[in-house]
Design an enzyme around this catalytic site. Structure first.
Site, PDB file in Angstrom:
ATOM      1  N   ASN A   7       0.925  -1.285   0.021  1.00 18.10           N
ATOM      2  CA  ASN A   7       0.022   0.063   0.062  1.00 18.10           C
ATOM      3  C   ASN A   7       1.041   1.223  -0.027  1.00 18.10           C
ATOM      4  O   ASN A   7       1.609   1.428   0.901  1.00 18.10           O
ATOM      5  CB  ASN A   7      -0.801  -0.103   1.179  1.00 18.10           C
ATOM      6  CG  ASN A   7      -1.682   1.311   1.528  1.00 18.10           C
ATOM      7  OD1 ASN A   7      -1.749   2.110   0.551  1.00 18.10           O
ATOM      8  ND2 ASN A   7      -2.110   1.669   2.681  1.00 18.10           N
ATOM      9  N   LYS A   9      -0.023   4.366  -0.250  1.00 17.90           N
ATOM     10  CA  LYS A   9      -0.619   5.537   0.120  1.00 17.90           C
ATOM     11  C   LYS A   9      -0.369   6.629  -0.533  1.00 17.90           C
ATOM     12  O   LYS A   9      -0.229   6.410  -2.060  1.00 17.90           O
ATOM     13  CB  LYS A   9      -0.087   5.842   1.897  1.00 17.90           C
ATOM     14  CG  LYS A   9      -0.042   4.381   2.720  1.00 17.90           C
ATOM     15  CD  LYS A   9       0.195   4.595   4.157  1.00 17.90           C
ATOM     16  CE  LYS A   9       0.370   3.561   4.594  1.00 17.90           C
ATOM     17  NZ  LYS A   9      -0.184   3.723   6.259  1.00 17.90           N
ATOM     18  N   HIS A  85      -9.569   0.956   4.642  1.00 13.01           N
ATOM     19  CA  HIS A  85      -8.284   1.226   5.233  1.00 13.01           C
ATOM     20  C   HIS A  85      -8.483   1.897   6.605  1.00 13.01           C
ATOM     21  O   HIS A  85      -9.429   2.856   6.490  1.00 13.01           O
ATOM     22  CB  HIS A  85      -7.274   1.702   4.491  1.00 13.01           C
ATOM     23  CG  HIS A  85      -5.935   1.682   5.004  1.00 13.01           C
ATOM     24  ND1 HIS A  85      -5.445   2.837   5.600  1.00 13.01           N
ATOM     25  CD2 HIS A  85      -4.911   0.868   4.819  1.00 13.01           C
ATOM     26  CE1 HIS A  85      -4.157   2.442   5.891  1.00 13.01           C
ATOM     27  NE2 HIS A  85      -3.648   1.319   5.710  1.00 13.01           N
ATOM     28  N   GLU A  87      -6.919   4.379   7.532  1.00 14.01           N
ATOM     29  CA  GLU A  87      -6.805   5.927   7.353  1.00 14.01           C
ATOM     30  C   GLU A  87      -8.252   6.659   6.710  1.00 14.01           C
ATOM     31  O   GLU A  87      -8.556   7.517   6.937  1.00 14.01           O
ATOM     32  CB  GLU A  87      -5.423   6.176   6.488  1.00 14.01           C
ATOM     33  CG  GLU A  87      -4.450   6.119   7.185  1.00 14.01           C
ATOM     34  CD  GLU A  87      -2.979   5.564   6.605  1.00 14.01           C
ATOM     35  OE1 GLU A  87      -3.083   5.724   5.405  1.00 14.01           O
ATOM     36  OE2 GLU A  87      -2.248   5.161   7.253  1.00 14.01           O
ATOM     37  N   GLU A 154      -5.705  -5.677  10.027  1.00 10.67           N
ATOM     38  CA  GLU A 154      -4.801  -4.462  10.255  1.00 10.67           C
ATOM     39  C   GLU A 154      -5.058  -3.787  11.811  1.00 10.67           C
ATOM     40  O   GLU A 154      -6.117  -2.828  11.831  1.00 10.67           O
ATOM     41  CB  GLU A 154      -4.859  -3.569   9.052  1.00 10.67           C
ATOM     42  CG  GLU A 154      -4.520  -4.038   8.096  1.00 10.67           C
ATOM     43  CD  GLU A 154      -3.771  -2.918   7.060  1.00 10.67           C
ATOM     44  OE1 GLU A 154      -2.558  -3.188   6.766  1.00 10.67           O
ATOM     45  OE2 GLU A 154      -4.398  -1.961   6.778  1.00 10.67           O
ATOM     46  N   GLY A 160       2.019   1.752  10.677  1.00  8.30           N
ATOM     47  CA  GLY A 160       2.935   2.913  10.706  1.00  8.30           C
ATOM     48  C   GLY A 160       3.698   3.252  12.093  1.00  8.30           C
ATOM     49  O   GLY A 160       4.351   4.266  12.140  1.00  8.30           O
ATOM     50  N   SER A 196       3.048  -2.796  10.234  1.00  6.38           N
ATOM     51  CA  SER A 196       4.566  -2.643  10.643  1.00  6.38           C
ATOM     52  C   SER A 196       5.236  -3.901  10.417  1.00  6.38           C
ATOM     53  O   SER A 196       5.880  -4.561  10.790  1.00  6.38           O
ATOM     54  CB  SER A 196       4.578  -2.404  12.037  1.00  6.38           C
ATOM     55  OG  SER A 196       4.065  -1.159  12.393  1.00  6.38           O
TER      56      SER A 196
HETATM   57  C1  PEP Z   1      -1.041  -0.045   5.883  1.00  9.76           C
HETATM   58  O1  PEP Z   1      -0.959   1.195   5.755  1.00  9.76           O
HETATM   59  O2  PEP Z   1      -1.683  -0.817   5.666  1.00  9.76           O
HETATM   60  C2  PEP Z   1       0.143  -0.769   6.584  1.00  9.76           C
HETATM   61  C3  PEP Z   1       0.218  -1.743   6.995  1.00  9.76           C
HETATM   62  O3  PEP Z   1       1.258   0.369   6.901  1.00  9.76           O
HETATM   63  P1  PEP Z   1       2.716   0.106   7.660  1.00  9.76           P
HETATM   64  O4  PEP Z   1       2.996  -1.279   7.111  1.00  9.76           O
HETATM   65  O5  PEP Z   1       3.456   1.181   7.343  1.00  9.76           O
HETATM   66  O6  PEP Z   1       2.425  -0.146   9.179  1.00  9.76           O
END
Ligand code: PEP
Length: 234
Positions: A7, A9, A85, A87, A154, A160, A196
């Site tokens: 992703n 973003k 997601h 966000e 998630e 993040g 992460s």
């Molecule tokens: C995400 O935004 O879906 C995500 C998993 O971000 P990160 O791997 O940076 O935690």
């Protein structure tokens, strides 16, 4: 075989994506690789990597300035789209109901939705993790879904943040999702873990039962961080 989805973003340019596709084209893997990128890059082509969007409108067309429909995303060349997601839930107010409507739009236009569910830190601390995950799965998936969908667990507090749940927490969440999907009559639906993920933890996370792959944010932006995740499993 696992699914490794990135992703991006709101990052990158078409040139960055073309470079990433070039660098990924030489790796030897049976895993499915998906890159979910900004709308402006959806028409970049690759034989090896599937391209996805990061969100779609819940509407088909009309006076929704700034929104992009599932049909437009499919027309641009995408095969997948992330929906719900963290966000989008946080900044755009997406709820399980809007996520389900978007998933219907995706499926109606031949896109495979990657539907994200997961708990916030407040929900975790209130002991609501399992309830949020189960209601996320039950309420975000359209009824009578026959076409392929993907679920991504998630934990929102970990995205993040460089934080990951424990092995047992991931295992418990994925068992719950697998059981919920079975109860809903959905078999063979892949469930990804996201938040992460890096080269150093990807193999261990993907060895957990019912983890069919990973959704990777930050570490999918650079090939030297993304490739070790892809090659960490067969
Ligand atoms: C995400 O935004 O879906 C995500 C998993 O971000 P990160 O791997 O940076 O935690």
């Amino acid at each position: 075989m696992k699914i490794i989805a990135g992703n991006w973003k709101m990052n990158g340019t078409r040139t960055n994506l073309e470079n990433m596709i070039n660098e990924l084209s030489s790796i030897n893997t049976e895993n499915t690789i998906i890159l979910c990128v900004p709308y402006t890059m959806l028409n970049v082509k690759s034989d090896k990597i599937a391209i996805g969007a990061q969100d779609i409108s819940q509407h088909t067309h009309g006076a929704y300035t700034g929104e992009v429909s599932a049909q437009m995303v499919a027309d641009a060349g995408a095969k997948y789209t992330i929906i719900g997601h963290s966000e989008c839930r946080q900044y755009h107010g997406d709820t399980n109901d809007t996520v389900r409507t978007k998933a219907e739009q995706a499926l109606a236009n031949g896109l495979t939705p990657i539907i994200c569910v997961g708990e916030t830190m407040d929900e975790k601390q209130a002991g609501k993790t399992m309830t949020i995950i189960e209601s996320g799965v039950r309420e975000s998936i359209p009824l009578d879904t026959k076409s392929p969908i993907i679920i991504a667990y998630e934990p929102r507090w970990a995205i993040g943040a460089g934080l990951t749940p424990t092995h047992d927490e991931i295992a418990t969440a994925h068992t719950l999702i697998a059981n919920t999907l079975t109860d809903m009559g959905l078999t063979g639906t892949p469930v990804l873990y996201g938040a992460s993920v890096k080269g150093s933890n990807a193999a261990e996370i993907m060895s957990i039962p019912n983890v069919d792959g990973v959704l990777v944010g930050g570490a999918s932006l650079k090939s030297d961080e993304f490739i070790p995740i892809i090659t960490s499993v067969k």
